[in-house]
Structure formats: structure tokens, C-alpha cells
Design a protein around this motif. Sequence first.
Motif, mmCIF file in Angstrom:
data_model
loop_
_atom_site.group_PDB
_atom_site.id
_atom_site.type_symbol
_atom_site.label_atom_id
_atom_site.label_comp_id
_atom_site.label_asym_id
_atom_site.label_seq_id
_atom_site.Cartn_x
_atom_site.Cartn_y
_atom_site.Cartn_z
ATOM 1 N N ALA A 262 0.842 -1.212 0.000
ATOM 2 C CA ALA A 262 0.000 0.000 0.000
ATOM 3 C C ALA A 262 0.874 1.259 0.000
ATOM 4 O O ALA A 262 0.587 2.235 -0.705
ATOM 5 N N ALA A 263 1.982 1.224 0.752
ATOM 6 C CA ALA A 263 2.886 2.380 0.787
ATOM 7 C C ALA A 263 3.553 2.564 -0.577
ATOM 8 O O ALA A 263 3.700 3.695 -1.068
ATOM 9 N N ALA A 264 3.926 1.450 -1.186
ATOM 10 C CA ALA A 264 4.560 1.525 -2.517
ATOM 11 C C ALA A 264 3.566 2.066 -3.541
ATOM 12 O O ALA A 264 3.928 2.819 -4.449
ATOM 13 N N SER A 265 2.304 1.714 -3.369
ATOM 14 C CA SER A 265 1.264 2.208 -4.274
ATOM 15 C C SER A 265 1.069 3.718 -4.075
ATOM 16 O O SER A 265 0.903 4.476 -5.043
ATOM 17 N N ALA A 266 1.120 4.158 -2.811
ATOM 18 C CA ALA A 266 0.996 5.605 -2.534
ATOM 19 C C ALA A 266 2.145 6.357 -3.205
ATOM 20 O O ALA A 266 1.946 7.420 -3.805
ATOM 21 N N LEU A 267 3.343 5.783 -3.116
ATOM 22 C CA LEU A 267 4.502 6.409 -3.765
ATOM 23 C C LEU A 267 4.280 6.478 -5.279
ATOM 24 O O LEU A 267 4.525 7.504 -5.923
ATOM 25 N N GLN A 268 3.778 5.377 -5.823
ATOM 26 C CA GLN A 268 3.530 5.337 -7.273
ATOM 27 C C GLN A 268 2.460 6.357 -7.668
ATOM 28 O O GLN A 268 2.526 6.958 -8.744
ATOM 29 N N SER A 269 1.494 6.575 -6.768
ATOM 30 C CA SER A 269 0.417 7.541 -7.074
ATOM 31 C C SER A 269 0.967 8.958 -7.176
ATOM 32 O O SER A 269 0.361 9.820 -7.802
ATOM 33 N N GLN A 270 2.115 9.203 -6.532
ATOM 34 C CA GLN A 270 2.716 10.533 -6.572
ATOM 35 C C GLN A 270 3.890 10.608 -7.546
ATOM 36 O O GLN A 270 4.604 11.603 -7.573
ATOM 37 N N SER A 271 4.103 9.520 -8.294
ATOM 38 C CA SER A 271 5.208 9.574 -9.252
ATOM 39 C C SER A 271 4.721 9.227 -10.654
ATOM 40 O O SER A 271 4.579 10.111 -11.495
ATOM 41 N N THR A 272 4.388 7.974 -10.894
ATOM 42 C CA THR A 272 4.067 7.581 -12.276
ATOM 43 C C THR A 272 2.599 7.219 -12.497
ATOM 44 O O THR A 272 2.198 6.992 -13.629
ATOM 45 N N SER A 273 1.804 7.088 -11.415
ATOM 46 C CA SER A 273 0.418 6.599 -11.521
ATOM 47 C C SER A 273 0.389 5.175 -12.064
ATOM 48 O O SER A 273 1.382 4.459 -11.978
ATOM 49 N N ASN A 274 -0.732 4.809 -12.681
ATOM 50 C CA ASN A 274 -0.871 3.414 -13.128
ATOM 51 C C ASN A 274 0.050 3.121 -14.316
ATOM 52 O O ASN A 274 0.390 4.026 -15.090
ATOM 53 N N VAL A 275 0.393 1.844 -14.451
ATOM 54 C CA VAL A 275 1.109 1.371 -15.652
ATOM 55 C C VAL A 275 0.142 1.477 -16.830
ATOM 56 O O VAL A 275 -1.071 1.263 -16.665
ATOM 57 N N CYS A 276 0.666 1.786 -17.995
ATOM 58 C CA CYS A 276 -0.114 1.917 -19.235
ATOM 59 C C CYS A 276 -1.279 0.906 -19.261
ATOM 60 O O CYS A 276 -1.059 -0.302 -19.210
ATOM 61 N N THR A 277 -2.492 1.416 -19.309
ATOM 62 C CA THR A 277 -3.672 0.576 -19.102
ATOM 63 C C THR A 277 -3.773 -0.572 -20.114
ATOM 64 O O THR A 277 -3.949 -1.731 -19.730
ATOM 65 N N PHE A 278 -3.637 -0.254 -21.405
ATOM 66 C CA PHE A 278 -3.846 -1.347 -22.385
ATOM 67 C C PHE A 278 -2.690 -2.342 -22.366
ATOM 68 O O PHE A 278 -2.871 -3.513 -22.689
ATOM 69 N N ALA A 279 -1.493 -1.882 -21.942
ATOM 70 C CA ALA A 279 -0.384 -2.833 -21.785
ATOM 71 C C ALA A 279 -0.727 -3.865 -20.707
ATOM 72 O O ALA A 279 -0.389 -5.047 -20.821
ATOM 73 N N GLN A 280 -1.443 -3.426 -19.684
ATOM 74 C CA GLN A 280 -1.817 -4.364 -18.614
ATOM 75 C C GLN A 280 -2.746 -5.456 -19.136
ATOM 76 O O GLN A 280 -2.737 -6.585 -18.628
ATOM 77 N N TYR A 281 -3.551 -5.132 -20.147
ATOM 78 C CA TYR A 281 -4.437 -6.167 -20.708
ATOM 79 C C TYR A 281 -3.641 -7.194 -21.514
ATOM 80 O O TYR A 281 -4.002 -8.377 -21.563
ATOM 81 N N GLY A 282 -2.563 -6.741 -22.145
ATOM 82 C CA GLY A 282 -1.667 -7.702 -22.793
ATOM 83 C C GLY A 282 -1.046 -8.621 -21.749
ATOM 84 O O GLY A 282 -0.992 -9.847 -21.915
ATOM 85 N N ALA A 283 -0.615 -8.018 -20.643
ATOM 86 C CA ALA A 283 -0.005 -8.796 -19.563
ATOM 87 C C ALA A 283 -1.009 -9.796 -18.979
ATOM 88 O O ALA A 283 -0.653 -10.932 -18.644
#
Length: 392
Positions: A262-283
Motif C-alpha cells: 500500500a505504501a509503494a502504491s501511494a509512492l507510485q500515485s505521486q510519481s508515475t500513476s498506473n502502468v499503461c492501461t492497455f499494456a496491462q491487458y496484454g499482460a
Amino acid sequence: MPAPITLSARAGALQPSLTLAITAKARQLRSEGKDVVSLSAGEPDFDTPAFIRQAASDALEAGHTRYGPVSGEPALRQAIAAKLCEENGVPTSSDQVLVTNGGKQALYNLFQVLLNRGDGVLLPAPYWLSYPEIAHLAGARVQIIPSTAAGGFRLDPAALEAAITPTSRLLVLNSPSNPTGMVLGRHELEEIAAVLRRHPQLLVVCDEIYEFLLAPGHSHHSLAAVAPDLAERIFIVNGFAKGWAMTGWRVGWLAGAREVVAAASALQSQSTSNVCTFAQYGALAAITAPRDCVLAMAADFNRRRLLLSEGLARIPGLNLLPPEGAFYAFPDASAWGLDSMTLCNRLLDEQGLALVPGVAFGDDRCIRLSCAASDTTLIEGLERLRRFQAGL
Ligand code: GLU
């Protein structure tokens, strides 16, 4: 006259990634028409399998183009958690998973949220060159645990125990290893777990990015499955780059204790946000499919690893421990009498061969060659290395 711009101490001390720099330099020299063979990149030369590309393309067309949840698409987090449970024997729920911009961001976020200034990061050598830099960016001190080629570059539990100090906070394990190809066996993990039980302040990050790339006779084990009593202290970093040939997609993950994720997610929310959405569907398509394509590519890497190892064994003065996994060979070239940086610079200048100097991985005697290249490239690379040796 404007005042000169000074960089932060943090940026001033930062070493850019040499693996990426050498790979880019080789590419640039080739684009200038130079005859360069590169065995530097740790990057599968296969295209991402078609069904994965199709799933991302479908997601793009279906409108998955907006912000998504910072921690990742719920279906992907769920699928990663299921993979960890079923394939790795590590019970995980989806709220223990953060989807990151490749394994590198998972490491970066984890180090940032766990480490305080002066905390010790225990790093078995040879190590992937980004670990020390990511540790320094978090203000941590790196505590190298040396190994020997005679000892198979393996982590000796006694050496681990001896390296631990009261400020040691995080141990980095990378199996299969970049650059040595060493694979930690179950018994070794049990011995490491026994040391960890005596040091309850110590956390562990297991970088499992090469889990599918295993030479015959070797298996991948997750420490958290071997020692479930320690699972709360173990973090897993992994991603799609190596197993599914998806380096450019930048999709990886961090899994572990809920509050840390959760802390790592908070950090990500203040830096890069979510990973490219459609790339996640490929994954998502990749991870929920049978492993046929992964295993087919891994089988090809096994063949090429052997081709590379056998070729290196025939070159006088090189001493190679047969790699057990990943797609690198890390021979000791010290008999040639050159430090690894000089050797790699000369190989590039005189033979047009791009390799990575071992000094970047904590061992100046060695050079790293990648077998993630075509047979023709591997054979030509070996021939250039042989020619160089013959001219010494
Ligand atoms: N991990 C790969 C390597 O070591 C990719 C490049 C990088 O990110 O360092 O070559």
C-alpha cells in the motif's frame, strides 16, 4: 550570466545504467553503418507472442486508454496473485500485489518505502548493477557479500551471517542470477532461511524475473514457499519482460506484506500513476494463458546458452562456470591481463563486439555476454572474441 545549475547530491552520485548505455551505444554505432555485434543486452530477441499483442490491441480499441487504478487493473492483480499461489506456492491475495512499470520500478518503490538513511542493504556479489544505485537513491548503504568463482558464485550462508550488522535491513536475492546464471536450490534457500530466522529485523527481496529461464536439471523455488514462516518478511519482484519477451511493455509487479505494498502504491500515485492501461491487458492475456510460449522461448535460450558456453570454453584464458539459468555467461577473463572496462572498450573499438564489463556487476575479472541473440550473432560474437584473444 545565469548562475550554473547544480544538481542535487542524489543525482550527482547516480550512475546511469551501463547495460542500457552499452546497448544503446551498440545500436547507435550500427545505425551509423558500423559493423557491431552486440551481446550486451539482457533482452529476449523474440517478438512478444501474437496473442498478447492482440489482447493489448483489443484493449486499446475497446477504450482502455484512461487512468486506471494506481495499483493495477483489478483483474491483473488477481491473476498475478493466483500465479503466485499456484505456480510459486506463495499464498497471495490481490491486495498484496502492485503492478509496476517493470521490475525496476517495483524495486525502486520497495527500497523507497522500506529504507531509511543509513540502513544496510545486503547484496550478494556479483549482482545486477541497478541494485546498488536503487539502494543509494533510498539513502541506504550497500553491504556487499562477496562470493568466489571457485565457490560457484553462490551465497554462502556463513558469509551472509557474517555480513549482517544491527543496521542491516534488506537482503537482495536474485535467482536465477543476472549476471552469473547461478540458481539457488531448495536446500540453499533453506539454509538462508535458517540465517534469516536468527535476524528478525532483516527483510528480503527476491527478484525472480528469470524464473522461467532454467538450464536442464534446475528448478526455480521461491523463498517464501520454502520458508512460509518468513513470508511476511519476503517481497517478490517479477515481471513480464524476460519470460514473455515483453521488455518494452514495462509491466512488472511487487508482491508482499499488504501495508508495504500500500505504501509503494501511494509512492507510485505521486510519481508515475498506473502502468499503461492497455499494456496491462496484454499482460493479463500472457499470465492467464498456458506457459507454452514461455517454455518454447526458454528452450531456445537453453540451446543458445549451451552454444555460447561451449564456444567460450574453447577460447584460451577464459574461465566459465556453466550458467544454470537466465541468459548470460559471466566468464573470468583476468588471465588476459586487462581490467574489465579496458577489455570491453577494446573489444568494441578493435572488434566491434559489445559486451558488459564485470566491474559493473561487482567483479572486475569477468565480462558478461548475453545469449539472447540469434545463433549467427552468437557465433560471430564468439569469433570476434577469439580473434581478439589471438591478437593479445
Ligand atoms: N536487466 C537487463 C540487463 O541486465 C536489461 C537492462 C537493464 O535494465 O539493466 O541487461
